[in-house]
Design a protein around this motif. Structure first.
Motif, PDB file in Angstrom:
ATOM      1  N   GLU A  32    -109.902  37.895  66.178  1.00 48.31           N
ATOM      2  CA  GLU A  32    -108.599  37.408  65.741  1.00 48.31           C
ATOM      3  C   GLU A  32    -107.721  38.557  65.239  1.00 48.31           C
ATOM      4  O   GLU A  32    -106.522  38.580  65.466  1.00 48.31           O
ATOM      5  N   TYR A  33    -108.334  39.513  64.542  1.00 46.25           N
ATOM      6  CA  TYR A  33    -107.586  40.675  64.061  1.00 46.25           C
ATOM      7  C   TYR A  33    -107.037  41.471  65.258  1.00 46.25           C
ATOM      8  O   TYR A  33    -105.858  41.819  65.288  1.00 46.25           O
ATOM      9  N   ALA A  34    -107.871  41.737  66.236  1.00 49.74           N
ATOM     10  CA  ALA A  34    -107.429  42.495  67.413  1.00 49.74           C
ATOM     11  C   ALA A  34    -106.307  41.758  68.140  1.00 49.74           C
ATOM     12  O   ALA A  34    -105.424  42.398  68.730  1.00 49.74           O
ATOM     13  N   ALA A  35    -106.299  40.437  68.073  1.00 43.32           N
ATOM     14  CA  ALA A  35    -105.253  39.645  68.734  1.00 43.32           C
ATOM     15  C   ALA A  35    -103.898  39.806  68.057  1.00 43.32           C
ATOM     16  O   ALA A  35    -102.883  39.386  68.616  1.00 43.32           O
ATOM     17  N   ASP A  40    -101.545  46.597  74.941  1.00 48.07           N
ATOM     18  CA  ASP A  40    -101.553  48.049  75.184  1.00 48.07           C
ATOM     19  C   ASP A  40    -101.419  48.848  73.886  1.00 48.07           C
ATOM     20  O   ASP A  40    -101.045  50.022  73.906  1.00 48.07           O
ATOM     21  N   ALA A  41    -101.760  48.242  72.765  1.00 46.86           N
ATOM     22  CA  ALA A  41    -101.569  48.877  71.459  1.00 46.86           C
ATOM     23  C   ALA A  41    -102.400  50.148  71.301  1.00 46.86           C
ATOM     24  O   ALA A  41    -103.432  50.326  71.949  1.00 46.86           O
ATOM     25  N   GLU A  42    -101.912  50.999  70.395  1.00 44.04           N
ATOM     26  CA  GLU A  42    -102.636  52.208  70.000  1.00 44.04           C
ATOM     27  C   GLU A  42    -102.973  52.072  68.522  1.00 44.04           C
ATOM     28  O   GLU A  42    -102.126  51.704  67.711  1.00 44.04           O
ATOM     29  N   PHE A  43    -104.241  52.383  68.167  1.00 46.75           N
ATOM     30  CA  PHE A  43    -104.764  52.154  66.824  1.00 46.75           C
ATOM     31  C   PHE A  43    -105.569  53.376  66.386  1.00 46.75           C
ATOM     32  O   PHE A  43    -106.613  53.660  66.957  1.00 46.75           O
ATOM     33  N   GLN A  44    -105.052  54.108  65.414  1.00 46.72           N
ATOM     34  CA  GLN A  44    -105.785  55.264  64.874  1.00 46.72           C
ATOM     35  C   GLN A  44    -105.932  55.054  63.368  1.00 46.72           C
ATOM     36  O   GLN A  44    -104.950  55.058  62.633  1.00 46.72           O
ATOM     37  N   ARG A  55    -106.159  46.461  73.277  1.00 49.40           N
ATOM     38  CA  ARG A  55    -106.766  45.485  72.374  1.00 49.40           C
ATOM     39  C   ARG A  55    -108.292  45.515  72.479  1.00 49.40           C
ATOM     40  O   ARG A  55    -109.002  45.426  71.476  1.00 49.40           O
ATOM     41  N   THR A  56    -108.806  45.639  73.697  1.00 43.38           N
ATOM     42  CA  THR A  56    -110.258  45.685  73.916  1.00 43.38           C
ATOM     43  C   THR A  56    -110.871  46.897  73.228  1.00 43.38           C
ATOM     44  O   THR A  56    -111.923  46.796  72.588  1.00 43.38           O
ATOM     45  N   ALA A  57    -110.217  48.046  73.329  1.00 41.99           N
ATOM     46  CA  ALA A  57    -110.722  49.260  72.682  1.00 41.99           C
ATOM     47  C   ALA A  57    -110.643  49.148  71.155  1.00 41.99           C
ATOM     48  O   ALA A  57    -111.520  49.658  70.444  1.00 41.99           O
ATOM     49  N   ILE A  58    -109.609  48.493  70.646  1.00 43.62           N
ATOM     50  CA  ILE A  58    -109.495  48.280  69.199  1.00 43.62           C
ATOM     51  C   ILE A  58    -110.669  47.432  68.720  1.00 43.62           C
ATOM     52  O   ILE A  58    -111.314  47.756  67.710  1.00 43.62           O
ATOM     53  N   LEU A  59    -110.979  46.389  69.431  1.00 40.93           N
ATOM     54  CA  LEU A  59    -112.090  45.522  69.062  1.00 40.93           C
ATOM     55  C   LEU A  59    -113.405  46.307  69.065  1.00 40.93           C
ATOM     56  O   LEU A  59    -114.202  46.201  68.119  1.00 40.93           O
ATOM     57  N   ALA A  60    -113.624  47.121  70.073  1.00 41.48           N
ATOM     58  CA  ALA A  60    -114.844  47.941  70.138  1.00 41.48           C
ATOM     59  C   ALA A  60    -114.901  48.918  68.964  1.00 41.48           C
ATOM     60  O   ALA A  60    -115.965  49.121  68.363  1.00 41.48           O
ATOM     61  N   GLU A  61    -113.772  49.520  68.622  1.00 44.78           N
ATOM     62  CA  GLU A  61    -113.727  50.462  67.509  1.00 44.78           C
ATOM     63  C   GLU A  61    -114.012  49.765  66.184  1.00 44.78           C
ATOM     64  O   GLU A  61    -114.710  50.304  65.316  1.00 44.78           O
TER      65      GLU A  61
END
Length: 143
Positions: A32-35, A40-44, A55-61
């Protein structure tokens, strides 16, 4: 910000968005947070860790990062405050705010203050829903 939205309305909407977002994170509702990010978001979020893109990479991170807490009954709380919002000509909003991360463990009365950070976001609306397009977290201790 839409043409009919006042800055006060925008500020209230963004604060509500962040309150929902951070409660999802602190409760480990990672899907839900990743949603709350664009596809195509970038998250550092951590020094020395390359940004997660999509979003998929954010969830994995998120799962990778929180593995360190699996054997630790810590409750993490993110406190966001000091928002500065800058509406952009393209309709996005640049948001800068402070974040403190607090760790609380069962049986330990005093919380531990984790990193102090400055967060830089770009927020956008997609089909009337506010989402984060990018997030960069600068840790004060790493400056």
């Amino acid at each position: 910000m839409s043409n009919t939205q006042t800055f006060t309305d925008l500020y209230a909407e963004v604060q509500h968005f962040y309150a929902k977002q951070v409660q999802l994170l602190d409760s480990r509702a990672f899907d839900e947070y990743a949603a709350t990010y664009t596809e195509d978001a970038e998250f550092q979020h951590s020094p020395g860790v390359p940004p997660a893109v999509t979003r998929t990479a954010i969830l994995a991170e998120l799962h990778r990062f929180h593995e360190r807490f699996e054997a630790d009954p810590v409750q993490r709380r993110h406190w966001f405050n000091g928002f500065v919002l800058e509406p952009q000509e393209d309709g996005s909003v640049r948001s800068t705010f402070y974040a403190l991360i607090v760790h609380v463990r069962p049986g330990v009365r005093e919380p531990e203050i984790g990193p102090s950070c400055v967060v830089h976001d770009v927020l956008v609306w997609s089909d009337g829903v506010l989402l984060t397009r990018s997030r960069r977290v600068d840790h004060d201790h790493a400056a």
